[in-house]
Design a protein around this motif. Sequence first.
Motif, PDB file in Angstrom:
ATOM      1  N   PRO A   1       8.391  27.552   0.710  1.00  0.00           N
ATOM      2  CA  PRO A   1       7.151  27.507   1.486  1.00  0.00           C
ATOM      3  C   PRO A   1       6.029  28.385   0.949  1.00  0.00           C
ATOM      4  O   PRO A   1       4.868  28.177   1.299  1.00  0.00           O
ATOM      5  N   VAL A   2       6.361  29.371   0.126  1.00  0.00           N
ATOM      6  CA  VAL A   2       5.325  30.279  -0.388  1.00  0.00           C
ATOM      7  C   VAL A   2       5.188  30.130  -1.903  1.00  0.00           C
ATOM      8  O   VAL A   2       4.272  29.491  -2.412  1.00  0.00           O
ATOM      9  N   GLU A   3       6.126  30.718  -2.628  1.00  0.00           N
ATOM     10  CA  GLU A   3       6.034  30.688  -4.083  1.00  0.00           C
ATOM     11  C   GLU A   3       6.159  29.272  -4.641  1.00  0.00           C
ATOM     12  O   GLU A   3       5.517  28.926  -5.647  1.00  0.00           O
ATOM     13  N   GLY A   4       6.976  28.430  -3.980  1.00  0.00           N
ATOM     14  CA  GLY A   4       7.106  27.048  -4.429  1.00  0.00           C
ATOM     15  C   GLY A   4       5.798  26.294  -4.309  1.00  0.00           C
ATOM     16  O   GLY A   4       5.380  25.600  -5.243  1.00  0.00           O
ATOM     17  N   ILE A   5       5.138  26.431  -3.161  1.00  0.00           N
ATOM     18  CA  ILE A   5       3.851  25.762  -2.950  1.00  0.00           C
ATOM     19  C   ILE A   5       2.816  26.258  -3.953  1.00  0.00           C
ATOM     20  O   ILE A   5       2.048  25.470  -4.535  1.00  0.00           O
ATOM     21  N   ILE A   6       2.771  27.573  -4.170  1.00  0.00           N
ATOM     22  CA  ILE A   6       1.825  28.138  -5.141  1.00  0.00           C
ATOM     23  C   ILE A   6       2.089  27.563  -6.528  1.00  0.00           C
ATOM     24  O   ILE A   6       1.162  27.158  -7.249  1.00  0.00           O
ATOM     25  N   SER A   7       3.367  27.493  -6.916  1.00  0.00           N
ATOM     26  CA  SER A   7       3.732  27.006  -8.247  1.00  0.00           C
ATOM     27  C   SER A   7       3.320  25.552  -8.450  1.00  0.00           C
ATOM     28  O   SER A   7       2.711  25.197  -9.472  1.00  0.00           O
ATOM     29  N   PHE A   8       3.631  24.703  -7.486  1.00  0.00           N
ATOM     30  CA  PHE A   8       3.310  23.286  -7.624  1.00  0.00           C
ATOM     31  C   PHE A   8       1.803  23.041  -7.545  1.00  0.00           C
ATOM     32  O   PHE A   8       1.270  22.164  -8.226  1.00  0.00           O
ATOM     33  N   SER A   9       1.121  23.814  -6.710  1.00  0.00           N
ATOM     34  CA  SER A   9      -0.322  23.663  -6.612  1.00  0.00           C
ATOM     35  C   SER A   9      -0.998  24.082  -7.919  1.00  0.00           C
ATOM     36  O   SER A   9      -1.901  23.398  -8.416  1.00  0.00           O
ATOM     37  N   LEU A  10      -0.544  25.183  -8.497  1.00  0.00           N
ATOM     38  CA  LEU A  10      -1.099  25.643  -9.776  1.00  0.00           C
ATOM     39  C   LEU A  10      -0.761  24.675 -10.907  1.00  0.00           C
ATOM     40  O   LEU A  10      -1.595  24.408 -11.777  1.00  0.00           O
ATOM     41  N   ALA A  11       0.458  24.155 -10.895  1.00  0.00           N
ATOM     42  CA  ALA A  11       0.884  23.234 -11.954  1.00  0.00           C
ATOM     43  C   ALA A  11       0.023  21.982 -11.973  1.00  0.00           C
ATOM     44  O   ALA A  11      -0.407  21.523 -13.045  1.00  0.00           O
ATOM     45  N   THR A  12      -0.240  21.421 -10.806  1.00  0.00           N
ATOM     46  CA  THR A  12      -1.075  20.220 -10.744  1.00  0.00           C
ATOM     47  C   THR A  12      -2.532  20.548 -11.071  1.00  0.00           C
ATOM     48  O   THR A  12      -3.234  19.732 -11.687  1.00  0.00           O
ATOM     49  N   LEU A  13      -2.972  21.741 -10.690  1.00  0.00           N
ATOM     50  CA  LEU A  13      -4.338  22.160 -11.022  1.00  0.00           C
ATOM     51  C   LEU A  13      -4.516  22.276 -12.535  1.00  0.00           C
ATOM     52  O   LEU A  13      -5.500  21.774 -13.103  1.00  0.00           O
ATOM     53  N   LEU A  14      -3.569  22.938 -13.198  1.00  0.00           N
ATOM     54  CA  LEU A  14      -3.643  23.102 -14.653  1.00  0.00           C
ATOM     55  C   LEU A  14      -3.563  21.753 -15.364  1.00  0.00           C
ATOM     56  O   LEU A  14      -4.203  21.546 -16.405  1.00  0.00           O
ATOM     57  N   THR A  15      -2.798  20.833 -14.799  1.00  0.00           N
ATOM     58  CA  THR A  15      -2.705  19.494 -15.396  1.00  0.00           C
ATOM     59  C   THR A  15      -4.049  18.788 -15.341  1.00  0.00           C
ATOM     60  O   THR A  15      -4.406  18.033 -16.258  1.00  0.00           O
ATOM     61  N   GLY A  16      -4.805  19.041 -14.282  1.00  0.00           N
ATOM     62  CA  GLY A  16      -6.138  18.460 -14.185  1.00  0.00           C
ATOM     63  C   GLY A  16      -7.044  18.942 -15.298  1.00  0.00           C
ATOM     64  O   GLY A  16      -7.895  18.197 -15.804  1.00  0.00           O
ATOM     65  N   PHE A  17      -6.875  20.195 -15.718  1.00  0.00           N
ATOM     66  CA  PHE A  17      -7.704  20.770 -16.789  1.00  0.00           C
ATOM     67  C   PHE A  17      -7.218  20.370 -18.186  1.00  0.00           C
ATOM     68  O   PHE A  17      -8.017  20.036 -19.061  1.00  0.00           O
ATOM     69  N   PHE A  18      -5.899  20.407 -18.399  1.00  0.00           N
ATOM     70  CA  PHE A  18      -5.358  20.250 -19.750  1.00  0.00           C
ATOM     71  C   PHE A  18      -4.663  18.917 -19.996  1.00  0.00           C
ATOM     72  O   PHE A  18      -4.317  18.608 -21.137  1.00  0.00           O
ATOM     73  N   GLY A  19      -4.444  18.148 -18.939  1.00  0.00           N
ATOM     74  CA  GLY A  19      -3.786  16.863 -19.114  1.00  0.00           C
ATOM     75  C   GLY A  19      -2.274  16.979 -19.037  1.00  0.00           C
ATOM     76  O   GLY A  19      -1.708  18.044 -19.307  1.00  0.00           O
ATOM     77  N   PRO A  20      -1.589  15.903 -18.706  1.00  0.00           N
ATOM     78  CA  PRO A  20      -0.128  15.946 -18.549  1.00  0.00           C
ATOM     79  C   PRO A  20       0.645  16.082 -19.853  1.00  0.00           C
ATOM     80  O   PRO A  20       1.841  16.383 -19.827  1.00  0.00           O
TER      81      PRO A  20
END
Length: 392
Positions: A176-195
């Motif tokens: 609920p905390v670190e997992g959400i942060i990790s997945f939110s950041l991962a998808t955010l970075l993918t938006g910048f750098f691509g999959p």
Amino acid sequence: MAPYIPEQYLPNLKKYKYQAIDKSLISKYVLAEYWNQLVRIFPLTMAANMVTLLGSLHVIVAVVLNQIYAPNLVETCPSWVYFAYSACIWIYGSFDAVDGKQARRTGTASPLGELFDHGCDSLVVSLIMTLFASTCQLGETWWTAALVFFALTNFYMSTMEEYHTHILFLGYFSGPVEGIISFSLATLLTGFFGPSFWAKSFYSLIPLLPSTLVDLLPPLTLAQSLVVSMGVMLVPTVYTSFSNIAGACREQNRSALSAFADIIPFVASIASMVIWLAASPDILHNHLVLFLMFAGFAFSYIVGRVIVAHVTGAPFPKLNRMHIPIFFGTANAVAPLIGLAKMFDGPNELILIWICLAYTALQYAHFALEVISTICAYLDINCLTIKHKKTN
């Protein structure tokens, strides 16, 4: 009266007290003030369960986008879609973190709140894992299946642990905390750098790793390494849960082995799904998303029954009607291995998946509506609105 809560256990609803231990340093030192300020945007006339529902709906929006732009979990989406995934996951996690605060602000905390919160979480967990698999372009493969099954196992262990200890434990790293942060950041970075970033070799990111050693290791992308990491992290998580359950059983003079046995139906369910997919490669590689939707509803029902038993003090639920499609589908898939013909073969097995999805979705809806109706009637409360205003 709904069959899910026998009448003799209803009085326990008024005795129930929610208890939690959160060891997350990020919760305590980073996000606590953010959550305290965020909850103030919600009017005191808004029910806490409505906050939970609104947060969960953001994940549904992300899943709809995913089905439009990446239905096979391998397509490259426009950058804004990944940003939307990130925002939706973050909003879901934020609302999930403050719904309890909203309940206390409005004086409406109740066992229904925990049921509603955990019920939404149990539905959302497999969806977020599927979104992440799509972001990493893992595709309809065993990697995606493992990602979802690892997450479901972690959630089930937490729920089973809470049933036996009467305390919700959140460790230093929790979903609920670190997992959400990790997945939110991962998808955010993918938006910048691509999959394509996730397809890089995991070993290339480790400095000074000898090439001779790399040649001996199995190929592993960055995305796949995260799935492996989740599996590895699951081991101490399961151990800690069993340890806490054993400690609670000693204090309550109960058999720890009997409590441990409560995991058998869940293990049987996951094992059956793995066998089903192994015996039906077409489902695994072409219809995995549909299969995981069916698995998600089945899991939510199974977990929901445990949560209901927890807040009502009822016996731990064992096998139930949601295991029927799981075991039937597995038996159908392995029938040729023992010389029998499949009842649903070839294209018809896809029809079976649709039948299982419809059955589990309708069964879960019936369960949720009946339990909510029963608790609301007994406690004289509403689910999504505030029936009795807080008195000072």
